[in-house]
Design a protein around this motif. Structure first.
Motif, PDB file in Angstrom:
ATOM      1  N   GLY A 182       0.816  -1.193   0.000  1.00 25.94           N
ATOM      2  CA  GLY A 182       0.000   0.000   0.000  1.00 25.94           C
ATOM      3  C   GLY A 182       0.860   1.257   0.000  1.00 25.94           C
ATOM      4  O   GLY A 182       0.343   2.352  -0.012  1.00 25.94           O
ATOM      5  N   ASP A 183       2.169   1.078   0.051  1.00 23.44           N
ATOM      6  CA  ASP A 183       3.093   2.204   0.014  1.00 23.44           C
ATOM      7  C   ASP A 183       3.801   2.202  -1.333  1.00 23.44           C
ATOM      8  O   ASP A 183       4.186   1.149  -1.836  1.00 23.44           O
ATOM      9  CB  ASP A 183       4.124   2.111   1.137  1.00 23.44           C
ATOM     10  N   TYR A 184       3.984   3.393  -1.912  1.00 19.36           N
ATOM     11  CA  TYR A 184       4.554   3.494  -3.251  1.00 19.36           C
ATOM     12  C   TYR A 184       5.568   4.619  -3.331  1.00 19.36           C
ATOM     13  O   TYR A 184       5.435   5.636  -2.656  1.00 19.36           O
ATOM     14  CB  TYR A 184       3.455   3.767  -4.287  1.00 19.36           C
ATOM     15  N   LEU A 185       6.570   4.431  -4.187  1.00 20.91           N
ATOM     16  CA  LEU A 185       7.473   5.499  -4.585  1.00 20.91           C
ATOM     17  C   LEU A 185       7.086   5.856  -6.009  1.00 20.91           C
ATOM     18  O   LEU A 185       7.130   5.000  -6.894  1.00 20.91           O
ATOM     19  CB  LEU A 185       8.936   5.050  -4.530  1.00 20.91           C
ATOM     20  N   ASN A 186       6.676   7.094  -6.210  1.00 20.51           N
ATOM     21  CA  ASN A 186       6.264   7.554  -7.534  1.00 20.51           C
ATOM     22  C   ASN A 186       7.348   8.450  -8.117  1.00 20.51           C
ATOM     23  O   ASN A 186       7.847   9.339  -7.429  1.00 20.51           O
ATOM     24  CB  ASN A 186       4.951   8.318  -7.434  1.00 20.51           C
ATOM     25  N   VAL A 187       7.713   8.192  -9.360  1.00 21.65           N
ATOM     26  CA  VAL A 187       8.737   8.981 -10.033  1.00 21.65           C
ATOM     27  C   VAL A 187       8.092   9.602 -11.264  1.00 21.65           C
ATOM     28  O   VAL A 187       7.606   8.893 -12.141  1.00 21.65           O
ATOM     29  CB  VAL A 187       9.949   8.107 -10.430  1.00 21.65           C
ATOM     30  N   SER A 188       8.061  10.934 -11.288  1.00 17.28           N
ATOM     31  CA  SER A 188       7.389  11.656 -12.369  1.00 17.28           C
ATOM     32  C   SER A 188       8.343  12.592 -13.082  1.00 17.28           C
ATOM     33  O   SER A 188       9.275  13.114 -12.477  1.00 17.28           O
ATOM     34  CB  SER A 188       6.226  12.474 -11.811  1.00 17.28           C
ATOM     35  N   PHE A 189       8.101  12.785 -14.369  1.00 13.75           N
ATOM     36  CA  PHE A 189       8.827  13.767 -15.163  1.00 13.75           C
ATOM     37  C   PHE A 189       7.824  14.842 -15.542  1.00 13.75           C
ATOM     38  O   PHE A 189       6.709  14.552 -15.947  1.00 13.75           O
ATOM     39  CB  PHE A 189       9.363  13.165 -16.463  1.00 13.75           C
ATOM     40  N   ALA A 190       8.229  16.096 -15.436  1.00 14.67           N
ATOM     41  CA  ALA A 190       7.404  17.206 -15.905  1.00 14.67           C
ATOM     42  C   ALA A 190       8.257  18.050 -16.840  1.00 14.67           C
ATOM     43  O   ALA A 190       9.337  18.490 -16.480  1.00 14.67           O
ATOM     44  CB  ALA A 190       6.913  18.048 -14.730  1.00 14.67           C
ATOM     45  N   VAL A 191       7.778  18.240 -18.043  1.00 14.47           N
ATOM     46  CA  VAL A 191       8.462  19.059 -19.043  1.00 14.47           C
ATOM     47  C   VAL A 191       7.515  20.197 -19.381  1.00 14.47           C
ATOM     48  O   VAL A 191       6.326  19.964 -19.598  1.00 14.47           O
ATOM     49  CB  VAL A 191       8.805  18.228 -20.298  1.00 14.47           C
ATOM     50  N   THR A 192       8.022  21.439 -19.402  1.00 12.33           N
ATOM     51  CA  THR A 192       7.135  22.571 -19.668  1.00 12.33           C
ATOM     52  C   THR A 192       6.358  22.357 -20.960  1.00 12.33           C
ATOM     53  O   THR A 192       6.904  21.917 -21.963  1.00 12.33           O
ATOM     54  CB  THR A 192       7.911  23.899 -19.751  1.00 12.33           C
ATOM     55  N   GLY A 193       5.061  22.639 -20.887  1.00 12.71           N
ATOM     56  CA  GLY A 193       4.201  22.504 -22.054  1.00 12.71           C
ATOM     57  C   GLY A 193       3.670  21.100 -22.271  1.00 12.71           C
ATOM     58  O   GLY A 193       2.893  20.864 -23.179  1.00 12.71           O
ATOM     59  N   VAL A 194       4.079  20.142 -21.440  1.00 11.55           N
ATOM     60  CA  VAL A 194       3.642  18.755 -21.574  1.00 11.55           C
ATOM     61  C   VAL A 194       3.082  18.318 -20.220  1.00 11.55           C
ATOM     62  O   VAL A 194       3.705  18.587 -19.192  1.00 11.55           O
ATOM     63  CB  VAL A 194       4.826  17.841 -21.968  1.00 11.55           C
ATOM     64  N   PRO A 195       1.929  17.661 -20.156  1.00 18.81           N
ATOM     65  CA  PRO A 195       1.402  17.228 -18.859  1.00 18.81           C
ATOM     66  C   PRO A 195       2.409  16.310 -18.146  1.00 18.81           C
ATOM     67  O   PRO A 195       3.054  15.478 -18.785  1.00 18.81           O
ATOM     68  CB  PRO A 195       0.136  16.455 -19.220  1.00 18.81           C
ATOM     69  N   PRO A 196       2.570  16.463 -16.817  1.00 17.44           N
ATOM     70  CA  PRO A 196       3.487  15.579 -16.084  1.00 17.44           C
ATOM     71  C   PRO A 196       3.078  14.121 -16.269  1.00 17.44           C
ATOM     72  O   PRO A 196       1.898  13.807 -16.404  1.00 17.44           O
ATOM     73  CB  PRO A 196       3.315  16.007 -14.630  1.00 17.44           C
ATOM     74  N   LYS A 197       4.051  13.252 -16.288  1.00 23.84           N
ATOM     75  CA  LYS A 197       3.785  11.829 -16.475  1.00 23.84           C
ATOM     76  C   LYS A 197       4.515  11.054 -15.391  1.00 23.84           C
ATOM     77  O   LYS A 197       5.703  11.263 -15.174  1.00 23.84           O
ATOM     78  CB  LYS A 197       4.267  11.377 -17.858  1.00 23.84           C
ATOM     79  N   THR A 198       3.797  10.159 -14.715  1.00 17.05           N
ATOM     80  CA  THR A 198       4.431   9.273 -13.751  1.00 17.05           C
ATOM     81  C   THR A 198       4.983   8.078 -14.511  1.00 17.05           C
ATOM     82  O   THR A 198       4.230   7.324 -15.122  1.00 17.05           O
ATOM     83  CB  THR A 198       3.440   8.817 -12.663  1.00 17.05           C
ATOM     84  N   TYR A 199       6.298   7.944 -14.510  1.00 23.53           N
ATOM     85  CA  TYR A 199       6.938   6.857 -15.236  1.00 23.53           C
ATOM     86  C   TYR A 199       7.025   5.593 -14.400  1.00 23.53           C
ATOM     87  O   TYR A 199       7.060   4.495 -14.917  1.00 23.53           O
ATOM     88  CB  TYR A 199       8.330   7.283 -15.690  1.00 23.53           C
ATOM     89  N   PHE A 200       7.112   5.761 -13.090  1.00 21.80           N
ATOM     90  CA  PHE A 200       7.241   4.607 -12.217  1.00 21.80           C
ATOM     91  C   PHE A 200       6.338   4.793 -11.018  1.00 21.80           C
ATOM     92  O   PHE A 200       6.256   5.876 -10.459  1.00 21.80           O
ATOM     93  CB  PHE A 200       8.685   4.451 -11.704  1.00 21.80           C
TER      94      PHE A 200
END
Length: 94
Positions: A23-41
């Protein structure tokens, strides 16, 4: 992030936990200006003391942009404690 480049992020993760259910998670997200942030992991805690390497890349930017990589943990109200260790984070422009 220069135009016509991708951003690749590589990192190592291990978890330690006293939880008896996931029930515990490590979320890794990339955010690039002009593009919606995306959780990759979204890595769930499995209590493994072993280190595992992960890698992810953005798409190619057609113009210069700013990029942010975020590591954040989330958990449920469980019966234990989870720790995520992140090490050797590398950023590469390609």
């Amino acid at each position: 992030m220069p135009a016509n480049c991708t951003l690749t992020v590589k990192f190592w993760v291990r978890t330690t936990t006293t939880e008896t259910s996931r029930g515990d998670y490590l979320n890794v997200s990339f955010a690039v200006t002009g593009v919606p942030p995306k959780t990759y992991f979204s890595l769930s805690s499995d209590g493994s003391p072993d280190w595992y390497q992960y890698s992810g890349s953005t798409g190619t930017a057609t113009t210069d942009r700013s990029a942010t990589v975020s590591f954040y943990a989330s958990g449920t109200a469980g019966n234990g404690v989870t720790a995520f260790d992140v090490d050797d984070v590398r950023f590469t422009l390609g």
